[in-house]
Write an enzyme that holds these catalytic residues in place. Structure first.
Site, PDB file in Angstrom:
ATOM      1  N   ASP A  86       0.028   7.107 -12.478  1.00 46.43           N
ATOM      2  CA  ASP A  86       0.451   7.718 -13.746  1.00 46.43           C
ATOM      3  C   ASP A  86      -0.007   6.896 -14.944  1.00 46.43           C
ATOM      4  O   ASP A  86      -0.020   7.386 -16.070  1.00 46.43           O
ATOM      5  CB  ASP A  86       1.972   7.912 -13.779  1.00 46.43           C
ATOM      6  CG  ASP A  86       2.731   6.619 -13.543  1.00 46.43           C
ATOM      7  OD1 ASP A  86       2.641   5.701 -14.372  1.00 46.43           O
ATOM      8  OD2 ASP A  86       3.441   6.527 -12.517  1.00 46.43           O
TER       9      ASP A  86
ATOM     10  N   GLU B 133      -5.774   3.026  -7.130  1.00 46.07           N
ATOM     11  CA  GLU B 133      -4.941   4.198  -6.817  1.00 46.07           C
ATOM     12  C   GLU B 133      -5.649   5.049  -5.776  1.00 46.07           C
ATOM     13  O   GLU B 133      -6.807   5.424  -5.955  1.00 46.07           O
ATOM     14  CB  GLU B 133      -4.671   5.005  -8.087  1.00 46.07           C
ATOM     15  CG  GLU B 133      -4.131   6.410  -7.868  1.00 46.07           C
ATOM     16  CD  GLU B 133      -2.792   6.450  -7.159  1.00 46.07           C
ATOM     17  OE1 GLU B 133      -2.677   7.190  -6.151  1.00 46.07           O
ATOM     18  OE2 GLU B 133      -1.870   5.747  -7.615  1.00 46.07           O
TER      19      GLU B 133
ATOM     20  N   ASP C 184      -7.782   2.777  -1.332  1.00 47.29           N
ATOM     21  CA  ASP C 184      -6.565   2.327  -0.667  1.00 47.29           C
ATOM     22  C   ASP C 184      -6.245   0.917  -1.160  1.00 47.29           C
ATOM     23  O   ASP C 184      -7.090   0.018  -1.074  1.00 47.29           O
ATOM     24  CB  ASP C 184      -6.796   2.332   0.844  1.00 47.29           C
ATOM     25  CG  ASP C 184      -5.558   1.960   1.638  1.00 47.29           C
ATOM     26  OD1 ASP C 184      -4.808   1.066   1.189  1.00 47.29           O
ATOM     27  OD2 ASP C 184      -5.342   2.532   2.712  1.00 47.29           O
TER      28      ASP C 184
ATOM     29  N   ASP D 294       2.815  -1.349  -7.707  1.00 50.00           N
ATOM     30  CA  ASP D 294       3.564  -0.186  -8.196  1.00 50.00           C
ATOM     31  C   ASP D 294       3.480   0.905  -7.136  1.00 50.00           C
ATOM     32  O   ASP D 294       2.801   1.913  -7.301  1.00 50.00           O
ATOM     33  CB  ASP D 294       2.972   0.286  -9.526  1.00 50.00           C
ATOM     34  CG  ASP D 294       3.729   1.469 -10.108  1.00 50.00           C
ATOM     35  OD1 ASP D 294       4.829   1.782  -9.611  1.00 50.00           O
ATOM     36  OD2 ASP D 294       3.196   2.096 -11.050  1.00 50.00           O
ATOM     37  N   SER D 295       4.184   0.686  -6.047  1.00 53.37           N
ATOM     38  CA  SER D 295       4.097   1.587  -4.899  1.00 53.37           C
ATOM     39  C   SER D 295       5.149   2.680  -4.957  1.00 53.37           C
ATOM     40  O   SER D 295       6.150   2.575  -5.669  1.00 53.37           O
ATOM     41  CB  SER D 295       4.268   0.796  -3.601  1.00 53.37           C
ATOM     42  OG  SER D 295       5.574   0.235  -3.552  1.00 53.37           O
ATOM     43  N   THR D 296       4.919   3.730  -4.168  1.00 57.91           N
ATOM     44  CA  THR D 296       5.956   4.720  -3.938  1.00 57.91           C
ATOM     45  C   THR D 296       6.959   4.142  -2.943  1.00 57.91           C
ATOM     46  O   THR D 296       6.851   2.993  -2.518  1.00 57.91           O
ATOM     47  CB  THR D 296       5.361   6.019  -3.372  1.00 57.91           C
ATOM     48  OG1 THR D 296       4.728   5.716  -2.116  1.00 57.91           O
ATOM     49  CG2 THR D 296       4.326   6.603  -4.318  1.00 57.91           C
ATOM     50  N   GLU D 297       7.939   4.932  -2.546  1.00 54.43           N
ATOM     51  CA  GLU D 297       8.871   4.501  -1.511  1.00 54.43           C
ATOM     52  C   GLU D 297       8.101   4.190  -0.226  1.00 54.43           C
ATOM     53  O   GLU D 297       7.001   4.724  -0.022  1.00 54.43           O
ATOM     54  CB  GLU D 297       9.923   5.573  -1.257  1.00 54.43           C
ATOM     55  CG  GLU D 297      11.058   5.580  -2.263  1.00 54.43           C
ATOM     56  CD  GLU D 297      10.695   6.192  -3.614  1.00 54.43           C
ATOM     57  OE1 GLU D 297      11.563   6.261  -4.485  1.00 54.43           O
ATOM     58  OE2 GLU D 297       9.526   6.598  -3.803  1.00 54.43           O
TER      59      GLU D 297
END
Length: 279
Positions: free
Chosen positions: A86, A106, A137, A155-158
């Site tokens: 984002d 990203e 990756d 800044d990762s997702t879950e």
């Protein structure tokens, strides 16, 4: 007719918001992407059914994951952000005038493209001349570099799907190698109400890899429980040794020089997660 969006944050708990309209929905090569216009939090980015960011409260997460590490390192010039398509973390990174190069790694190109289209106030920093966006990756990117970065921000997702590897010891070992001799990393590490085992495990792994580990917290209303943690791994510098009076004032809404040290003052049930043997 009213339209409501619900994220099931745990099997027993969810957060519900009234939706004005659905702006975009698609299945990318990596995940389901939805962008909603909510009445309470403005535009909201949702990946695989989980809230990633909203226009109203995004500044808390993005400021806190970026500025604590960047103000701990005395001369951050080369910075890597893993994830964060984002663009919010990149926007905060380039507020530091000493940063010469900021790389975004990203995996999903569509997150970046859709954020540019629908979330311009968050993604604005991606157009800065110091920024390079690589659609790779993050784990693989880290493996390809050694002694390259002053600061690495995860800044990762879950920790589900492709993001699971970003919470494991081999990844932190790769981050350690990719950092310069005095480098520092910061990572988001979930909610102490719902993810205590994860926080405890990440803190232990980071402590095994880095000479110094610190846990800190901030309030992010749209994340599960609202209380969110971040973990620092540092080769040299201690964020608690930073003199708040020496820090410059940035254009921020949550982070302040005084908060730099205050965010490490944790409730006892959270601090206990950093101590071996404590519940």
């Amino acid at each position: 007719m009213e339209l409501w969006y619900t994220e099931k944050q745990t099997p027993q708990l969810g957060i519900t918001m009234k939706v004005a309209q659905t702006l975009h929905t698609e299945k990318s090569a990596y995940q389901q992407i939805d962008i909603l216009e909510t009445e309470q939090f403005g535009r909201m980015l949702v990946l695989d059914g989980m809230v990633m960011t909203t226009e109203v409260d995004e500044f808390v997460y993005h400021e806190m994951i970026a500025h604590v590490a960047l103000h701990t390192h005395p001369h951050p010039e080369n910075v890597l952000v893993v994830g964060g398509g984002d663009g919010g973390v990149i926007r905060e990174v380039i507020k530091h005038p000493g940063v010469k190069r900021a790389t975004l790694a990203e995996i999903d190109r569509r997150v970046v493209e859709l954020s540019r289209q629908y979330l311009p106030q968050i993604s604005s920093g991606l157009s800065d001349e110091r920024v390079t966006v690589q659609f790779v990756d993050g784990v693989r990117h880290i493996e390809e570099y050694a002694n390259a970065y002053d600061v690495i921000i995860i800044d990762s997702t879950e920790p589900v799907g492709a993001a699971v590897g970003l919470f494991q010891k081999p990844f932190y070992e790769g981050v350690f190698r990719a950092l310069k001799a005095d480098g520092i990393m910061a990572a988001q590490t979930e909610s102490p109400w719902f993810n205590r085992d994860l926080i405890r495990g990440v803190y232990r792994r980071v402590s095994e890899v880095f000479p110094l580990a610190r846990l800190y917290a901030a309030n992010v209303p749209t994340y599960p429980s609202g209380l969110w943690t971040f973990t620092i791994g540092s080769k040299t510098y201690d964020p608690l040794a930073v003199d708040p009076e020496s820090l410059p004032l940035l254009d921020t809404k949550y982070y302040t020089p005084a908060l730099h040290r205050a965010c490490f003052q944790l409730p006892e049930f959270v601090a206990a997660l950093t101590r071996e043997g404590d519940a």
